[in-house]
Write a protein that holds these residues in place. Structure first.
Motif, short mmCIF file in Angstrom:
data_model
loop_
_atom_site.label_atom_id
_atom_site.label_comp_id
_atom_site.label_asym_id
_atom_site.label_seq_id
_atom_site.Cartn_x
_atom_site.Cartn_y
_atom_site.Cartn_z
N PRO A 128 0.84 -1.26 0.05
CA PRO A 128 0.02 -0.04 0.12
C PRO A 128 1.02 1.28 0.01
CG PRO A 128 -0.73 -1.44 1.58
CD PRO A 128 0.54 -2.03 1.05
N ILE A 129 0.59 2.17 -0.71
CA ILE A 129 1.29 3.35 -1.12
C ILE A 129 1.49 3.86 0.44
CG2 ILE A 129 1.16 5.82 -2.03
CD1 ILE A 129 1.51 3.47 -4.03
N ARG A 130 0.58 4.21 1.23
CA ARG A 130 0.69 4.77 2.51
C ARG A 130 1.64 4.20 3.45
NH1 ARG A 130 -3.78 2.40 1.89
NH2 ARG A 130 -4.41 0.69 3.42
N THR A 131 2.11 2.76 3.17
CA THR A 131 3.15 2.29 3.88
C THR A 131 4.66 2.74 3.26
OG1 THR A 131 2.83 0.25 2.67
CG2 THR A 131 1.72 0.51 4.50
N VAL A 132 4.56 3.04 2.27
CA VAL A 132 5.72 3.17 1.21
C VAL A 132 6.06 4.70 1.35
CG1 VAL A 132 7.03 2.98 -0.72
CG2 VAL A 132 5.36 1.29 -0.03
N LEU A 133 4.94 5.70 1.28
CA LEU A 133 5.59 7.08 1.08
C LEU A 133 4.69 7.76 2.35
CD1 LEU A 133 4.60 7.58 -2.59
CD2 LEU A 133 6.65 7.09 -1.70
N TYR A 134 5.56 8.99 2.65
CA TYR A 134 4.77 9.93 3.63
C TYR A 134 5.31 11.05 3.61
CZ TYR A 134 9.46 9.42 6.00
OH TYR A 134 10.78 9.47 5.96
N ARG A 135 4.71 12.28 4.17
CA ARG A 135 4.94 13.36 4.13
C ARG A 135 5.78 13.82 5.45
NH1 ARG A 135 4.56 16.05 -0.51
NH2 ARG A 135 2.88 14.84 -1.68
N GLU A 136 6.85 14.69 5.34
CA GLU A 136 7.59 15.20 6.34
C GLU A 136 7.33 16.91 6.67
OE1 GLU A 136 12.03 15.14 6.75
OE2 GLU A 136 11.28 13.31 7.93
#
Length: 136
Positions: A128-136
């Protein structure tokens, strides 16, 4: 609809062809669907899914020009490597990404291109994208 053109390495195209063939076989065996999946459909579907997941990840914020208000996009591929016990050199060979470029990507020192994202995302079986990408 607007038409765009992208360039991909031959190895990426080959992997996309293999994935399309797998999807066709799965559809034929399990769902009795005889349609053929094109690489274009596969890429379109992946991009639409990624955009949808990014919107979910951003919550009520929208993708727009004021991206700095949302934060810098980072990846967690390094954590996935540890979870799957994959060495960086193995991942570089598997994805056909230069080891120095891969090192920069894994340490969030270089922006991830769409092509490299797709290679890494595919190497880890489309988490899932949310497990791979995040915003900082």
């Amino acid at each position: 609809m607007k038409k765009i053109t992208i360039e991909l390495n031959e190895s990426t195209v080959k992997r996309l062809e293999e994935l399309a063939n797998y999807i066709d076989l799965e559809n034929k065996l399990f769902y009795k669907i005889e349609e053929t999946t094109t690489i274009e459909e596969l890429i379109k579907g992946s991009i639409i899914r990624q955009l949808w997941e990014m919107e979910v990840l951003l919550g009520d914020k929208k993708l727009n020009k004021d991206i700095e208000k949302v934060g810098v996009l980072k990846n967690r591929f390094k954590e996935l490597m540890k979870q799957h016990e994959v060495k960086q050199i193995e991942l570089a060979k598997l994805t056909d990404i230069d080891t120095s470029t891969l090192n920069l990507i894994l340490n969030n020192k270089q922006t991830l291109s769409l092509e490299n994202f797709l290679k890494l995302w595919t190497a880890f079986n489309h988490p899932p994208i949310r497990t791979v990408l995040y915003r900082e």
